[in-house]
Design an enzyme around this catalytic site. Structure first.
Site, PDB file in Angstrom:
ATOM      1  N   HIS A  70      52.979  61.633  58.353  1.00 61.10           N
ATOM      2  CA  HIS A  70      54.205  62.318  57.244  1.00 61.10           C
ATOM      3  C   HIS A  70      55.618  61.140  56.951  1.00 61.10           C
ATOM      4  O   HIS A  70      56.072  60.955  58.387  1.00 61.10           O
ATOM      5  CB  HIS A  70      54.517  63.492  57.450  1.00 61.10           C
ATOM      6  CG  HIS A  70      53.368  64.116  57.241  1.00 61.10           C
ATOM      7  ND1 HIS A  70      53.223  64.738  56.234  1.00 61.10           N
ATOM      8  CD2 HIS A  70      52.647  64.862  58.073  1.00 61.10           C
ATOM      9  CE1 HIS A  70      51.802  65.600  56.031  1.00 61.10           C
ATOM     10  NE2 HIS A  70      51.465  66.026  58.030  1.00 61.10           N
ATOM     11  N   ASP A 313      48.956  62.603  62.730  1.00 57.00           N
ATOM     12  CA  ASP A 313      49.650  63.822  61.681  1.00 57.00           C
ATOM     13  C   ASP A 313      51.518  63.628  62.037  1.00 57.00           C
ATOM     14  O   ASP A 313      52.397  64.610  62.698  1.00 57.00           O
ATOM     15  CB  ASP A 313      49.520  65.348  62.308  1.00 57.00           C
ATOM     16  CG  ASP A 313      48.865  66.105  61.402  1.00 57.00           C
ATOM     17  OD1 ASP A 313      50.381  65.898  60.444  1.00 57.00           O
ATOM     18  OD2 ASP A 313      49.350  67.621  61.519  1.00 57.00           O
TER      19      ASP A 313
HETATM   20 ZN    ZN Z   1      47.694  69.755  57.880  1.00 60.15          ZN
END
Ligand code: ZN
Length: 431
Positions: A70, A313
């Protein structure tokens, strides 16, 4: 000017290469792979000393790819930007990242995909591959324009951060994804079953008096999506697998010959729900940290390739989003600058082979996202990760390039780390 990396261990499981040697890079391309015992070519004489690196036996591997990052830009630049996120990526040994679409605005149209790519072109330290949303605004209703998004540069589709709740919508997304030959990445979570929880449902949640999220909240959705992958024949990739039952479901799907792949993140093979004790919001993520048994299953799943890939992540948050009471704190941790060392922890513990780690962090992500494979071969683009297996350090977020510091690994002693990252022939990061 050419670049010489000498006295290295050349390590590329895709071509069964594991031997001492050197490589020469010229204009983005690996021009020479010289195994030990062979003479360096004449060109070496013309390489200035500041372009020659003695790696002292460190590993040169195909460039690592984080398929689940992200980057927070556009929209939340106080948490991370494409510049700081890719800086963190190369400091963590990654030569490419694939970024999730839950930005503000959501990456659900070609204009946003193009914006991310143009920013990455200008400010990025490494290659950036955008993942576009499955549904507009991640709202779960209707599909985005898969064809246009692929054309603009999207390498996968995902509503990551939330599931595609409506099974008919998920079926349609899988069917359309086949037409454009791009995988669907599923964030598997039954929202209703998870709705009362802020951590894993078990002994620790009871002790802390926090609402729990059962493993079934993940596994139910994985089973649904496997069933839809069977129905559609499409490529399904399951994000951030956290528990034993889910690993087993994926193992069965693969045994059935389905087009299903999966990833996990380092925290799921390194930490358990005990990390939440003391209401540590840096141990809060979704899916949550599970039990020791689950952690063991994740490692087994990685070892036998049931879980194909290790992804970070990487979820940067400002301190204001984490310094809150546990239930209100944001989900997620940063991971780009610790992932490789945490994977190497499994290598040093004899849980994972070096081959499997390079496969899970480079070869498999490239294959799943249809990216050009990095390999240590002459004529190929030089995207390379250099790793010192023995270098010891203590995790200190103040040294991170990421804008955010939300990591549960502060103070952890680790052995093995990336010491140089080469993107398109350039050493973009040297420890
Ligand atoms: Zn996720």
């Amino acid at each position: 000017m050419p670049l010489l990396l000498k006295n290295a261990r050349l390590f590329d499981p895709s071509i069964k290469l594991d031997c001492p040697g050197s490589i020469i890079i010229e204009k983005e391309i690996i021009t020479h792979v010289i195994k030990k015992g062979h003479d360096l070519p004449d060109i070496t004489e013309y390489i200035p000393s500041d372009k020659q690196f003695d790696l002292n036996g460190a590993i040169i591997a195909p460039g690592f790819i984080d398929m689940h990052t992200h980057l927070r830009e556009p929209g939340e630049e106080h948490k991370e930007t494409i510049k700081t996120g890719t800086h963190a990526a190369v400091a963590g040994g990654f030569t490419s990242v694939a970024c999730m679409p839950n930005t503000i605005p959501v990456n659900d149209c070609a204009a946003v995909t193009e914006y991310i790519l143009s920013k990455a072109e200008k400010y990025g330290f490494c290659d950036v591959f955008p993942i576009a949303a499955i549904t507009p605004g991640l709202k779960g209703k209707g599909l985005t324009e898969f064809g246009e998004l692929k054309e603009a540069g999207a390498v996968a589709f995902s509503d990551d951060g939330r599931p595609v709740k409506n099974p008919e919508m998920m079926r349609r997304s899988l069917e359309y994804s086949k037409l454009v030959d791009v995988p669907i990445i599923s964030h598997c979570e039954d929202i209703e079953l998870a709705s009362n929880g802020v951590m894993h449902e078990g002994r620790v949640s009871t002790k802390l008096g926090l609402g729990g999220i059962p493993c079934a909240a993940e596994t139910i959705m994985i089973l649904r999506d496997i069933s839809l992958a069977r129905l559609s024949g499409a490529r399904l990739h399951i994000a951030h697998v956290s528990n034993a039952e889910s690993v087993e479901a994926i193992r069965r799907a693969k045994a059935d010959g389905l087009n299903v792949t999966a990833e996990t993140a380092p925290h799921y093979f390194t930490l358990t729900h005990e990390a939440v004790e003391g209401y540590n919001t840096n141990a809060k993520m979704n899916p949550p940290l599970r039990t020791f048994k689950d952690m063991q299953s994740i490692i087994e799943g990685l070892s036998d390739s049931t879980i194909d890939a290790i992804a970070t992540d990487h979820a940067p948050h400002h301190a204001d989003d984490k310094q809150l009471e546990f239930a209100r704190a944001a989900n997620g941790i940063i991971g780009l600058e610790t992932a490789v060392s945490l994977a190497l922890k499994c290598f040093h513990n004899s849980d994972l082979s070096l081959e499997r780690i390079v496969d899970a962090m480079s070869l498999k992500p490239a294959k799943i996202l249809n990216l050009p494979t990095c390999s240590i071969k002459t004529g190929l683009k030089a995207n390379l990760t250099v790793i010192d297996l023995e270098s010891r350090f203590i995790v200190n977020p103040l040294e991170f390039k990421s804008k955010s510091k939300n990591t549960p690994f502060i103070g952890m002693k680790l052995k093995g780390r990336p010491i140089m990252t080469i993107v398109k022939g350039k050493p973009v990061w040297i420890l």
